[in-house]
Design an enzyme around this catalytic site. Structure first.
Site, PDB file in Angstrom:
ATOM      1  N   TYR A 220      -8.193  -0.219  -3.610  1.00  0.00           N
ATOM      2  CA  TYR A 220      -6.674   0.816  -4.911  1.00  0.00           C
ATOM      3  C   TYR A 220      -5.702  -0.599  -4.859  1.00  0.00           C
ATOM      4  O   TYR A 220      -6.191  -1.919  -4.768  1.00  0.00           O
ATOM      5  CB  TYR A 220      -5.604   1.488  -3.112  1.00  0.00           C
ATOM      6  CG  TYR A 220      -5.520   0.530  -2.052  1.00  0.00           C
ATOM      7  CD1 TYR A 220      -6.688   0.629  -1.322  1.00  0.00           C
ATOM      8  CD2 TYR A 220      -4.164   0.200  -2.546  1.00  0.00           C
ATOM      9  CE1 TYR A 220      -6.201  -0.403  -0.216  1.00  0.00           C
ATOM     10  CE2 TYR A 220      -3.917  -0.969  -1.336  1.00  0.00           C
ATOM     11  CZ  TYR A 220      -4.513  -0.518  -0.064  1.00  0.00           C
ATOM     12  OH  TYR A 220      -3.780  -2.127   1.045  1.00  0.00           O
TER      13      TYR A 220
ATOM     14  N   THR B 229       1.603  -4.501   4.512  1.00  0.00           N
ATOM     15  CA  THR B 229       1.260  -4.421   5.900  1.00  0.00           C
ATOM     16  C   THR B 229       1.196  -6.109   6.190  1.00  0.00           C
ATOM     17  O   THR B 229       1.438  -5.992   7.397  1.00  0.00           O
ATOM     18  CB  THR B 229       1.093  -3.939   6.205  1.00  0.00           C
ATOM     19  OG1 THR B 229      -0.347  -3.195   5.787  1.00  0.00           O
ATOM     20  CG2 THR B 229       1.197  -2.299   5.996  1.00  0.00           C
ATOM     21  N   ASP B 230       0.688  -6.591   5.765  1.00  0.00           N
ATOM     22  CA  ASP B 230       0.028  -7.776   5.156  1.00  0.00           C
ATOM     23  C   ASP B 230       0.514  -9.254   5.806  1.00  0.00           C
ATOM     24  O   ASP B 230       0.632  -9.626   7.030  1.00  0.00           O
ATOM     25  CB  ASP B 230      -0.848  -8.195   4.595  1.00  0.00           C
ATOM     26  CG  ASP B 230      -2.291  -7.831   4.393  1.00  0.00           C
ATOM     27  OD1 ASP B 230      -2.817  -6.870   4.867  1.00  0.00           O
ATOM     28  OD2 ASP B 230      -2.667  -8.124   2.812  1.00  0.00           O
TER      29      ASP B 230
ATOM     30  N   SER C 294       1.282  -7.346  -0.841  1.00  0.00           N
ATOM     31  CA  SER C 294       2.252  -8.311   0.260  1.00  0.00           C
ATOM     32  C   SER C 294       1.123 -10.244   0.657  1.00  0.00           C
ATOM     33  O   SER C 294       2.024 -10.558   1.043  1.00  0.00           O
ATOM     34  CB  SER C 294       2.920  -7.803   1.988  1.00  0.00           C
ATOM     35  OG  SER C 294       1.885  -7.620   2.541  1.00  0.00           O
ATOM     36  N   GLN C 295      -0.153  -9.680   0.617  1.00  0.00           N
ATOM     37  CA  GLN C 295      -0.763 -10.880   0.164  1.00  0.00           C
ATOM     38  C   GLN C 295      -0.135 -12.094  -0.506  1.00  0.00           C
ATOM     39  O   GLN C 295      -0.166 -12.738  -0.629  1.00  0.00           O
ATOM     40  CB  GLN C 295      -2.142 -10.889  -0.163  1.00  0.00           C
ATOM     41  CG  GLN C 295      -2.672  -9.924  -1.214  1.00  0.00           C
ATOM     42  CD  GLN C 295      -2.570  -8.618  -1.405  1.00  0.00           C
ATOM     43  OE1 GLN C 295      -1.829  -8.163  -0.473  1.00  0.00           O
ATOM     44  NE2 GLN C 295      -2.658  -8.129  -2.340  1.00  0.00           N
TER      45      GLN C 295
ATOM     46  N   LYS D 133       0.936  -7.517  13.016  1.00  0.00           N
ATOM     47  CA  LYS D 133      -0.396  -6.483  12.764  1.00  0.00           C
ATOM     48  C   LYS D 133      -2.079  -7.066  13.188  1.00  0.00           C
ATOM     49  O   LYS D 133      -2.347  -8.307  12.860  1.00  0.00           O
ATOM     50  CB  LYS D 133      -0.395  -7.103  11.208  1.00  0.00           C
ATOM     51  CG  LYS D 133      -1.283  -5.695   9.999  1.00  0.00           C
ATOM     52  CD  LYS D 133      -1.956  -5.526   8.856  1.00  0.00           C
ATOM     53  CE  LYS D 133      -2.877  -4.950   8.215  1.00  0.00           C
ATOM     54  NZ  LYS D 133      -2.974  -4.906   6.959  1.00  0.00           N
TER      55      LYS D 133
ATOM     56  N   THR E   8       1.230  -1.255   0.435  1.00  0.00           N
ATOM     57  CA  THR E   8      -0.062  -0.133   0.138  1.00  0.00           C
ATOM     58  C   THR E   8       0.635   1.014  -0.086  1.00  0.00           C
ATOM     59  O   THR E   8       0.358   1.801  -0.124  1.00  0.00           O
ATOM     60  CB  THR E   8      -0.616   0.252   0.788  1.00  0.00           C
ATOM     61  OG1 THR E   8      -2.290  -1.207   1.173  1.00  0.00           O
ATOM     62  CG2 THR E   8      -1.438   1.257   1.196  1.00  0.00           C
TER      63      THR E   8
ATOM     64  N   GLU F  35      -0.587 -27.194  29.258  1.00  0.00           N
ATOM     65  CA  GLU F  35      -1.480 -28.202  29.189  1.00  0.00           C
ATOM     66  C   GLU F  35      -1.661 -29.449  28.497  1.00  0.00           C
ATOM     67  O   GLU F  35      -2.125 -30.168  28.338  1.00  0.00           O
ATOM     68  CB  GLU F  35      -3.207 -27.117  28.881  1.00  0.00           C
ATOM     69  CG  GLU F  35      -3.747 -26.645  29.716  1.00  0.00           C
ATOM     70  CD  GLU F  35      -4.711 -26.174  28.843  1.00  0.00           C
ATOM     71  OE1 GLU F  35      -4.648 -24.526  28.816  1.00  0.00           O
ATOM     72  OE2 GLU F  35      -6.316 -26.352  28.928  1.00  0.00           O
TER      73      GLU F  35
HETATM   74  N1  ASP Z   1      -2.590  -5.556   0.776  1.00  0.00           N
HETATM   75  C1  ASP Z   1      -1.746  -4.890   1.220  1.00  0.00           C
HETATM   76  C2  ASP Z   1      -0.483  -5.422   1.204  1.00  0.00           C
HETATM   77  O1  ASP Z   1      -0.135  -6.317   1.951  1.00  0.00           O
HETATM   78  C3  ASP Z   1      -1.849  -4.436   2.213  1.00  0.00           C
HETATM   79  C4  ASP Z   1      -1.072  -3.304   3.037  1.00  0.00           C
HETATM   80  O2  ASP Z   1       0.007  -2.951   2.650  1.00  0.00           O
HETATM   81  O3  ASP Z   1      -1.331  -2.122   3.411  1.00  0.00           O
HETATM   82  O4  ASP Z   1       0.292  -5.379   0.258  1.00  0.00           O
END
Ligand code: ASP
Length: 332
Positions: A28, A94-95, A61-62, A167, A15, A289
């Site tokens: 986006y 961020t993913d 990043s997915q 995250k 992103t 456990e």
């Molecule tokens: N789907 C995006 C990614 O991880 C989300 C982000 O960058 O915040 O590339």
């Protein structure tokens, strides 16, 4: 140092380099904007450092996986071995940022600063967080105190250790948190203040070397929920030749008995089974456990399931021995 520090920015997409159809956000596309364009929004970065950029991927990043991680670790090691490179900043979605950061934390052999950053809002959104995050990431990379702290994630004025960070929110700019120990430090303007150092083995002391690794062992994650259906997922991983399974269990790494039986069968067949937890914080404790010795399982400690997967993939590149792998989970 008489010259300005030289920081290389490795861009991977996400992103932070995303472009939204409307500046108020919404839909986006990740990875649309190049490093030079990102830098042009914050010319002050050039006061902190000599920066050069490389685009090593352009993905959300997915879609990040070992086909990116292995060459990325090698490129980082090449750059960090150079006398004219003082640190790296990696821009990333961020993913899966926490997974990439932890993978690099275990495979980079340098004490020079390596900082991963990203953004929750696309580059052309109002109040985009990417420019400030990139500025603070470079400020952290040039800070002499950053050396030897392992790979760090910097977002929202906060410096996290790669092992600790996760995250925590789908959309908020304060999404990154370190639920067990909190951040390593903070960034104010361009000043970085640290409170602590990571204690677990990383970077220069890590024994994982991916220079010649072509692919990582196959490790799947099975998520616990009320009922025993996820035994089917365990059996599917076993039938498809997986080397390891991480169980994202209840509480202290517990499982429904049907799933536990499937995991025990997998462990008996030679698959390494790690007990992690779907809970946000706290450790999965050995023989807490669950009688790990009886089932042949290994407790993940404080690693969340996605990071336990990374450690197990790397562990399996050097050994299949369960005692040794158990030791890795206590030391890395
Ligand atoms: N789907 C995006 C990614 O991880 C989300 C982000 O960058 O915040 O590339």
């Amino acid at each position: 140092m008489s010259r300005k520090p030289h920081i290389v920015i490795l861009a991977t997409g996400g992103t932070i380099a995303g472009a939204a159809a409307a500046e108020t956000g919404g839909a986006y596309t990740s990875g649309q904007i190049g490093v030079e364009d990102l830098l042009s929004v914050i010319p002050e970065i050039r006061n902190l450092a000599e920066v050069s950029g490389e685009e090593i991927a352009s993905i959300g990043s997915q879609d990040m996986d070992e086909s990116n991680w292995l060459p990325m670790a090698r490129r980082c090691n090449e750059l960090l071995a150079r006398d004219d490179v003082d640190g790296l900043v990696i821009t990333h979605g961020t993913d899966t940022m926490e997974e990439t950061a932890y993978f690099l934390n275990l495979t980079i052999r340098s004490s020079k600063p390596v900082v991963v950053t990203g953004a929750m809002r696309p580059a052309n959104a109002h109040s985009a967080d990417g420019p400030m995050n990139l500025f603070e990431a470079v400020a952290t990379a040039v800070c002499p105190d950053s050396c030897g702290r392992g790979v760090m994630v910097v977002t929202n004025d906060t410096v996290f250790g790669a092992r600790d960070v996760t995250k925590s929110c789908t959309t908020a700019i304060h999404t990154f948190q370190a639920p067990n120990f909190g951040p390593l430090g903070h960034v104010h303007a361009q000043n970085v203040e640290f409170q602590r150092k990571p204690q677990r083995i990383h970077t220069t002391d890590s024994e994982f070397n991916v220079d010649n690794v072509k692919e990582l062992p196959k490790v799947g994650i099975v998520y616990a929920h009320a009922g025993g259906d996820s035994a089917i997922a365990v059996e599917a991983f076993a039938a498809n030749g997986y080397d390891g399974i991480i169980h994202a269990g209840f509480g202290n790494g517990n499982f429904n008995q049907t799933v536990g039986d499937a995991l025990a069968k997998a462990a008996r067949s030679g698959i390494t089974v790690i007990r992690a937890s779907r809970a946000l914080s706290g450790a999965v404790t050995e023989a807490g456990e669950v009688d790990d010795a009886r089932y042949g399982f290994i407790a993940a400690g404080l690693l969340n399931p996605q990071k336990a997967r990374i450690l197990l993939q790397l562990a399996l590149t050097v050994t299949q021995d369960r005692d040794r792998i158990r030791e890795f989970f206590k030391t890395y």
